[in-house]
Each structure stands twice: as C-alpha cells, then as structure tokens.
Design an enzyme around this catalytic site. Sequence first.
Site, mmCIF file in Angstrom:
data_model
loop_
_atom_site.group_PDB
_atom_site.id
_atom_site.type_symbol
_atom_site.label_atom_id
_atom_site.label_comp_id
_atom_site.label_asym_id
_atom_site.label_seq_id
_atom_site.Cartn_x
_atom_site.Cartn_y
_atom_site.Cartn_z
ATOM 1 N N HIS A 144 3.578 3.746 8.959
ATOM 2 C CA HIS A 144 4.402 2.746 8.293
ATOM 3 C C HIS A 144 4.416 2.981 6.789
ATOM 4 C CE1 HIS A 144 6.370 -1.072 7.568
ATOM 5 N NE2 HIS A 144 5.421 -1.388 6.705
ATOM 6 N N LYS A 165 8.034 -2.311 -1.072
ATOM 7 C CA LYS A 165 8.123 -0.844 -0.935
ATOM 8 C C LYS A 165 9.574 -0.366 -0.960
ATOM 9 C CE LYS A 165 5.837 -0.887 2.971
ATOM 10 N NZ LYS A 165 5.477 -2.316 3.032
ATOM 11 N N ASP A 183 10.502 2.660 6.277
ATOM 12 C CA ASP A 183 9.798 1.887 7.301
ATOM 13 C C ASP A 183 8.865 2.745 8.157
ATOM 14 O OD1 ASP A 183 9.109 -0.517 8.581
ATOM 15 O OD2 ASP A 183 10.452 -0.035 10.241
ATOM 16 N N ARG A 251 -10.288 0.589 -16.444
ATOM 17 C CA ARG A 251 -9.155 0.771 -17.351
ATOM 18 C C ARG A 251 -9.022 2.210 -17.832
ATOM 19 N NH1 ARG A 251 -8.880 -4.004 -21.674
ATOM 20 N NH2 ARG A 251 -6.885 -2.923 -22.049
#
Length: 325
Positions: A144, A165, A183, A251
Amino acid sequence: MTPATTIRELFAQLSAKLNLTWYSNGEERAIQAEGDAPLVGPLNLARPQPIQVIGPPERHLLESLGSKGYRHYLELLFASRPAALIFTDGLVPTDACRTLAADSNTPTIYTSEPDAQVIQRLLAHLQPSFQPAQPSHAEPKNIHGVFIEVLGKGVLLSGDASIGKSELALALISRGHRLIADDITEFTRINAHTLQGRCPPVLQDFLEVRGLGLLNVRAMFGNSAVKPVKNLHLIIDLQQMNEQELSHLDRLEGSHSTQRLLGVEIPQTTLPVAAGRNLAILAETAVRQHLLRVTGYDAAAEFSERQRGYIEANQQSSTSPHEKG
C-alpha cells in the site's frame, strides 16, 4: 565451478566471460560481507559492497561533485577498503582514482561490458557461496502506498489512510515528477538487493484525490507524467505529529532508518505532516539528501566537525599568552 573467495580467484574464473582486464591488481583481498548483504553492486558508500561497480550513472554522479567533492568521495571510498573496483562500459579510472588506488593497493579492473550485466553475472556467480537461498522472485507482493519517480529515483510514499499521500503525489506530478502507481504497487524482488515496482493494470494512469475523485494523470498531464515500472530506492513515510512529537525529533540528523521489504533493506525517511509544511518541497529535498547520503556525505557530520574545529580554535586563542608591549 566453486565460487571464488578472493578477487584474484574471481578474476581467473570470469575474466574471459566478462572481458575483464586488470588496471591495477593491487593486493589479494577476500570477498566477504556481513550477513546476507550483497557482495557486488553499484558504487555506494552508505552501504558499501565488497566489489564496487562504477558505470556511466556512477561516473556522472562523481563528475557532478566538483573537484573537491570528488576527491573527498574517493578518499572515503578507498578508506572503506573494497575488495575491488570494477569500471564497466569501457570507462577507465581518472588520474586521481588511479593514484589513490595505487596508494591503497586496491585492485582495479575494467571491462567493456555494461554495468547491469556485470553486476548480475557476478552476483549469480558469488551468491551460492555467500548468500542463503533466496525466495522465489516470480510472485510480486502488493504494498500500500503511492509509488512515484522523483528526480529519477523510485520513491514509495507510505503512511496512514487519509494522511495525504495522493495529494503529495499530485503536487509532485505538477512539479514534473512521474506517477508509477497509486494506492497499490506490485513489487517484485529482481535480485539480491533490488525491488522493482509496477502498477496493477486496472489502476494504471489513475490517481484518486479526495474532493476531486479519480484523475487520469496521463490524460491530464501527458504521457511523460507516468512511468510503467521503476526500481525502489527510497521510502518516504508520512506521519501526523503534534508539537510535542515534533520537538523530540533529532534536529541535526533528521529521521532516517531502513525498512525490510521482500528481504531487501530499503532506506526510509520519515516526514512529519503538520500545518504549514510544504510536503512536495520536503519530499524533493529528502530525495536529494538520499542521493548525497549514498555518496557518503553527511551534512550533520560536517556541521559537527566544523563546530568542533571552531571551538578548538577559540580555546587555543583564549589560552595563548598575550605579548607584552
């Protein structure tokens, strides 16, 4: 034929079949890797293989680094002590590469054969000795996500349902990148370290975007906006994060890991989804960062080294005695 365990044995066994020629035979080195890691592959410092193959794409990458970056890359390459370098497609080492190869006593080989053929033949020859039996590559696995080509690399966009997405894929397509599958993507393991993805025929060219419905990307953006098949190079995992979760991210280093699919370790970058973040630009930058990491470059490491040098220089300056007038 018993697979070779050293580079000279390998040369003796396959030189005629692959048209191999010594450029510099260097010292005898064993061909070995940790676990089931591949023994041969394209030039890669992030996950170096014992036998590093340099073909036209790798040469182009090296040339794009500039003279200083090229020299630094070569120094990292030879410091990793590969079993051998193999130049394919008629390429030969540059003067800088020849010098460092001689200084490090690294075996260097060249051939007129294409890089893909050389890698596949070497892997097929070495695999029985160095790698466990592999599962069948014939059956694809449906995974997926949205599979898209970004800057020439196959990128799988993953994440929870409704995280965005398809919207990110649409933004990337609008910026000139290409859709492979929305998909569901059918991935097949085509060799020991490569997955190839394609779109199921019924879904080909289509992208579903909430609020817009089904879009035919080929009809809307043209033939160049879609691609039928692509190898997988990077996973970008989209994750919804609140301010507290964002504050816990490193970071300097970012969020990088690997995900194992069909027995292959694939680099993964996690991108937080939050208001005000331009995910299309971030995704492009993640791919550019991946390309640099493959060459061995680490911006966080360079920054830390620069900061360390600055601190040491200041300390030396503050402790030096002052001259009296």
